[in-house]
Design a protein around this motif. Structure first.
Motif, short mmCIF file in Angstrom:
data_model
loop_
_atom_site.label_atom_id
_atom_site.label_comp_id
_atom_site.label_asym_id
_atom_site.label_seq_id
_atom_site.Cartn_x
_atom_site.Cartn_y
_atom_site.Cartn_z
N UNK A 160 0.82 -1.13 0.05
CA UNK A 160 0.07 0.10 0.22
C UNK A 160 0.82 1.22 0.14
N UNK A 161 0.43 2.46 -0.13
CA UNK A 161 1.28 3.66 -0.32
C UNK A 161 2.11 3.79 0.89
N UNK A 162 1.40 3.40 2.14
CA UNK A 162 2.23 3.71 3.48
C UNK A 162 3.43 2.64 3.45
N UNK A 163 3.29 1.68 2.84
CA UNK A 163 4.36 0.59 2.90
C UNK A 163 5.50 1.22 1.94
N UNK A 164 4.80 1.61 0.97
CA UNK A 164 5.89 1.97 -0.19
C UNK A 164 6.81 3.15 0.24
N UNK A 165 6.03 4.03 1.04
CA UNK A 165 6.72 5.40 1.33
C UNK A 165 7.59 5.01 2.52
N UNK A 166 7.42 4.08 3.29
CA UNK A 166 8.56 3.67 4.11
C UNK A 166 9.80 3.24 3.59
N UNK A 167 9.55 2.51 2.50
CA UNK A 167 10.93 1.95 1.68
C UNK A 167 11.39 3.34 1.09
N UNK A 168 10.62 4.12 0.40
CA UNK A 168 11.34 5.39 -0.16
C UNK A 168 12.10 6.00 0.98
N UNK A 169 11.56 6.17 2.11
CA UNK A 169 12.28 7.04 3.05
C UNK A 169 13.44 6.20 3.90
N UNK A 170 13.57 4.97 3.97
CA UNK A 170 14.50 4.34 4.98
C UNK A 170 15.46 3.39 3.96
N UNK A 171 15.34 3.37 2.58
CA UNK A 171 16.15 2.70 1.80
C UNK A 171 16.60 3.42 0.48
N UNK A 172 17.49 2.74 -0.31
CA UNK A 172 18.24 3.38 -1.28
C UNK A 172 17.56 3.30 -2.58
N UNK A 173 16.79 2.14 -2.98
CA UNK A 173 16.69 1.74 -4.08
C UNK A 173 14.95 1.94 -4.49
N UNK A 174 14.55 2.45 -5.27
CA UNK A 174 13.05 2.57 -5.47
C UNK A 174 12.54 1.30 -5.99
N UNK A 175 11.59 0.81 -5.39
CA UNK A 175 10.98 -0.50 -6.18
C UNK A 175 10.75 -0.19 -7.53
N UNK A 176 10.91 -1.32 -8.40
CA UNK A 176 10.94 -1.16 -9.80
C UNK A 176 9.40 -1.45 -10.06
N UNK A 177 8.70 -2.13 -9.28
CA UNK A 177 7.27 -2.71 -9.85
C UNK A 177 6.46 -2.95 -8.45
N UNK A 178 5.20 -2.86 -8.55
CA UNK A 178 4.18 -3.43 -7.19
C UNK A 178 3.21 -4.05 -7.80
N UNK A 179 3.44 -5.40 -7.58
CA UNK A 179 2.18 -6.22 -8.10
C UNK A 179 1.44 -6.49 -7.20
N UNK A 180 0.09 -6.14 -7.54
CA UNK A 180 -1.17 -5.88 -6.69
C UNK A 180 -2.51 -6.56 -7.47
#
Length: 276
Positions: free
Chosen positions: A142-162
């Motif tokens: 979900x957006x909140x899970x993605x935002x946490x990765x964006x805030x705390x890690x270096x590589x932006x996910x290439x894809x989100x399979x939903x």
């Protein structure tokens, strides 16, 4: 049949239409993937959870298709999240698949109650940096899970399979993806046995364009810009699902399909699902 490719945020090309093997028994997977490869699919989506990676690997090995013409995805399950467990899960998957390099590795669910997806992502970043994986992404975030990765890690996910189909078009989440350069990939694109295939909106469009309801829905996904992975074990249906590149939908068709949205999920809620 040549399937068009989309470009991930790191420049890697992914065939826009692939072949999913969810719920396909391993004993049937090799034949199903063989039929898909013969029909022109070059993108195969599996997961550790599906227990059919070996069947996928066997089909790839027997096909003799050059490795650089294939795109293979697998996923790390909830119980194997965390840095070291994710690395071990990846290595085991690669052994079952018989591959040296994977095209796309996904975190299968965020499983927020476990709170391990950031550490899992850091393991993915290492595998990516080491060249073991060509691209890394997530599934069911979900957006909140993605935002946490964006805030705390270096590589932006290439894809989100939903989960994504006409009942659940995921407009907000797709907008978040577009803003951050993340491709959207749809699982359960036909709403898996639901009423969408018999809905009068879909059947009317299908009658007008001379296609099946399933082909209309898959075309809808493609025109939205989604990567889509329909699943079947029937060779005729496998071939039908890839035969969607020589017709188009109108803006009125898209507007009518948009009216089918109910928000109904077939799968679990990503905000609460953490089964190991």
């Amino acid at each position: 049949m040549t399937v068009p490719a989309l470009t991930l945020n790191n420049g890697v090309q992914i065939p826009q239409l692939g072949f999913g093997v969810f719920l396909v028994p391993d004993t049937e997977t090799q034949a199903a993937v063989r039929a898909a490869l013969q029909a022109g699919y070059r993108h195969i989506d599996t997961a550790k959870l599906y227990q059919n990676e070996a069947g996928v690997g066997a089909a790839i090995a027997e096909a003799g298709i050059p490795r650089d013409e294939l795109f293979v995805t697998t996923k790390v399950w909830n119980s194997e999240q965390g840095f070291d467990p994710a690395i071990a899960s990846f290595e085991a998957s690669m052994e079952r698949l018989g591959l040296d390099v994977l095209d796309l590795l996904l975190i299968h669910w965020p499983a927020p109650d476990l709170d391990r997806y950031v550490d899992t992502w850091r393991a993915f970043e290492k595998l990516y940096a080491d060249g073991r994986v060509r691209a890394i992404g997530v599934s069911n975030f979900q957006p909140a899970h993605l935002q946490r990765l964006l805030d705390e890690t270096d590589v932006v996910p290439a894809i989100n399979q939903i989960e994504l189909h006409p009942l659940l078009p995921q407009n907000e989440l797709r907008a978040f993806h577009a803003e951050h350069g993340i491709l959207t990939e749809a699982w359960s694109p036909l709403a898996r046995g639901g009423s969408v295939l018999t809905d009068p909106v879909i059947t009317s469009i299908a009658g007008r364009v001379g296609r099946t309801p399933a082909q209309v829905i898959l075309r809808w996904h493609l025109e939205l810009g989604n990567v889509v992975i329909p699943k079947s074990v029937t060779p005729a249906r496998i071939a039908e699902n890839i035969d969607v590149f020589d017709f188009s939908l109108t803006s009125d068709d898209h507007q009518a399909i948009a009216g089918l949205e109910t928000g109904e999920r077939i799968g679990p809620d990503p905000d609460t699902f953490s089964r190991g």
